[in-house]
Enzyme design. Structure first.
Site, PDB file in Angstrom:
ATOM      1  N   GLU A 152      26.872 -41.037  -2.304  1.00 44.01           N
ATOM      2  CA  GLU A 152      26.084 -41.962  -3.122  1.00 44.01           C
ATOM      3  C   GLU A 152      26.143 -41.406  -4.658  1.00 44.01           C
ATOM      4  O   GLU A 152      25.892 -40.025  -4.858  1.00 44.01           O
ATOM      5  CB  GLU A 152      24.733 -41.887  -2.741  1.00 44.01           C
ATOM      6  CG  GLU A 152      23.992 -43.236  -3.921  1.00 44.01           C
ATOM      7  CD  GLU A 152      22.477 -43.484  -3.405  1.00 44.01           C
ATOM      8  OE1 GLU A 152      21.897 -42.743  -2.653  1.00 44.01           O
ATOM      9  OE2 GLU A 152      22.086 -44.442  -3.738  1.00 44.01           O
ATOM     10  N   HIS A 188      21.665 -47.358  -9.738  1.00 41.52           N
ATOM     11  CA  HIS A 188      22.146 -46.321 -10.487  1.00 41.52           C
ATOM     12  C   HIS A 188      23.287 -46.751 -11.574  1.00 41.52           C
ATOM     13  O   HIS A 188      23.602 -46.111 -12.369  1.00 41.52           O
ATOM     14  CB  HIS A 188      22.787 -45.299  -9.620  1.00 41.52           C
ATOM     15  CG  HIS A 188      21.639 -44.777  -8.549  1.00 41.52           C
ATOM     16  ND1 HIS A 188      20.586 -44.121  -9.175  1.00 41.52           N
ATOM     17  CD2 HIS A 188      21.543 -44.652  -7.179  1.00 41.52           C
ATOM     18  CE1 HIS A 188      19.794 -43.608  -8.146  1.00 41.52           C
ATOM     19  NE2 HIS A 188      20.228 -43.883  -6.930  1.00 41.52           N
ATOM     20  N   HIS A 211      23.695 -50.349  -2.157  1.00 42.62           N
ATOM     21  CA  HIS A 211      22.231 -50.179  -2.231  1.00 42.62           C
ATOM     22  C   HIS A 211      21.916 -51.264  -3.304  1.00 42.62           C
ATOM     23  O   HIS A 211      22.676 -51.454  -4.221  1.00 42.62           O
ATOM     24  CB  HIS A 211      21.588 -49.012  -2.712  1.00 42.62           C
ATOM     25  CG  HIS A 211      21.289 -48.148  -1.393  1.00 42.62           C
ATOM     26  ND1 HIS A 211      20.829 -46.659  -1.651  1.00 42.62           N
ATOM     27  CD2 HIS A 211      21.194 -48.392  -0.046  1.00 42.62           C
ATOM     28  CE1 HIS A 211      20.527 -46.194  -0.423  1.00 42.62           C
ATOM     29  NE2 HIS A 211      20.743 -47.217   0.352  1.00 42.62           N
ATOM     30  N   GLU A 246      17.080 -51.487  -1.284  1.00 41.54           N
ATOM     31  CA  GLU A 246      16.414 -50.003  -1.641  1.00 41.54           C
ATOM     32  C   GLU A 246      15.671 -50.102  -2.872  1.00 41.54           C
ATOM     33  O   GLU A 246      16.354 -49.986  -3.971  1.00 41.54           O
ATOM     34  CB  GLU A 246      17.223 -48.874  -1.651  1.00 41.54           C
ATOM     35  CG  GLU A 246      16.502 -47.680  -1.676  1.00 41.54           C
ATOM     36  CD  GLU A 246      17.479 -46.466  -2.058  1.00 41.54           C
ATOM     37  OE1 GLU A 246      17.676 -45.335  -1.357  1.00 41.54           O
ATOM     38  OE2 GLU A 246      18.192 -46.689  -3.246  1.00 41.54           O
TER      39      GLU A 246
HETATM   40  C1  LER Z   1      17.699 -42.245  -4.719  1.00 39.35           C
HETATM   41  O1  LER Z   1      17.580 -42.706  -6.040  1.00 39.35           O
HETATM   42  C2  LER Z   1      18.455 -43.052  -3.980  1.00 39.35           C
HETATM   43  O2  LER Z   1      19.190 -44.150  -4.399  1.00 39.35           O
HETATM   44  C3  LER Z   1      18.563 -42.856  -2.553  1.00 39.35           C
HETATM   45  O3  LER Z   1      19.751 -43.705  -1.967  1.00 39.35           O
HETATM   46  C4  LER Z   1      19.040 -41.390  -2.257  1.00 39.35           C
HETATM   47  O4  LER Z   1      19.308 -40.989  -1.077  1.00 39.35           O
HETATM   48 MN    MN Z   2      20.396 -45.783  -3.279  1.00 39.50          MN
END
Ligand code: LER
Ligand code: MN
Length: 274
Positions: A152, A188, A211, A246
């Site tokens: 990730e 992110h 995600h 998420e």
């Molecule tokens: C943490 O910020 C995140 O995005 C998770 O998916 C990390 O395992």
């Molecule tokens: Mn994540």
């Protein structure tokens, strides 16, 4: 594209994990809402009752798209790049357990926070050496089990390395393995990427997992992230994996799960080839 929602037994209120409590109840709730799959977050694969989870998946038709492993770091302090050899060994054993669990369910296994941080390691070079050594141990296990590991790309405030899509792709390419792919996260990417759609297209076939959260990590629709651009880019690269929600469990876990599903279903419908 399958829609998945994160499930976890216990997590901090601010953790971006959606349905909380008993896994079986969460799988049933995810099915009721209309999700195709769940992403199970657990600190240790040994804590999962495989028979019970399998029965719930079979009864509801929900699959287990992915396994989140970050709680091994958050709860138990494990890290693949720790300065302590014994901790690295336990982290590798933990990851092998997750691979075995992934093999049971055909799930991808996330390598996110379990990587550890450079500031907790002996230094950047040692960090990379330990991460590479750990992956060199785990990738043959993953290949044998038919499991994909996904690395990730995480933003600079949560990780001091491997922040951008390009940085992760460059690292992954060293392994030349079908069992190690890139894991992108819209939250992110909103922080780190200069051009999101273009960079997804450039990463192309490396993308193995996605995600979904909005720019403010709330459920999609409550921020300013351009999901249609991301969907179009994923369509261009032929991504066939899950979109796993998420995000913050606000105002309640169920409302976050329902709202995210409604938004994503409409977005996928606007972009029919997904
Ligand atoms: C943490 O910020 C995140 O995005 C998770 O998916 C990390 O395992
Ligand atoms: Mn994540």
């Amino acid at each position: 594209m399958k829609l998945a929602v994160t499930i976890v037994k216990e997590a901090a209120g601010q953790a971006p994990l959606v349905l909380r409590g008993d896994y079986i109840d969460s799988i049933q709730k995810a099915a009721q809402i209309g999700y195709d799959a769940v992403e199970l977050h657990v600190p240790d694969a040994a804590e999962v009752n495989v028979g019970e989870v399998r029965a719930a998946c079979e009864a509801t038709g929900v699959t287990l798209s992915s396994i989140g492993t970050g709680l091994a770091h958050v709860r138990d302090g494990l890290s693949l790049t720790s300065r302590d050899q014994e901790v690295r060994g336990r982290a590798i054993a933990r990851l092998r357990g997750f691979i075995d669990l992934g093999a049971e369910f055909g799930s991808v296994v996330i390598v996110g926070l379990i990587k550890g941080l450079v500031k907790e390691s002996e230094g950047r070079l040692e960090y990379e050496r330990h991460l590479t050594d750990a992956l060199e141990v785990c990738l043959p296990v993953a290949r044998k089990s038919g499991v994909m590991l996904v690395l990730e790309a995480m933003n600079r405030y949560e990780s001091d390395i491997l922040n951008t899509v390009e940085e992760c792709v460059r690292y992954i390419e060293r392994f030349d393995s079908e069992h190690l792919k890139l894991h992108i996260d819209t939250y992110h990417m909103n922080i780190e990427e200069d051009q999101i759609g273009r960079n997804i297209v450039a990463a192309g076939q490396h993308i193995g997992h996605v995600h979904i959260a909005d720019s403010n990590r709330e459920r999609p629709g409550l921020g300013h992230y351009d999901f249609l651009e991301t969907m179009a880019a994923l369509k261009t690269v032929g991504y066939r994996g899950a979109l796993a929600v998420e995000c913050l469990a606000k105002p309640t876990p169920e409302q976050a799960a329902r709202g995210a599903h409604e938004f994503l279903r409409a977005a996928v419908t606007k972009n029919p080839a997904t």
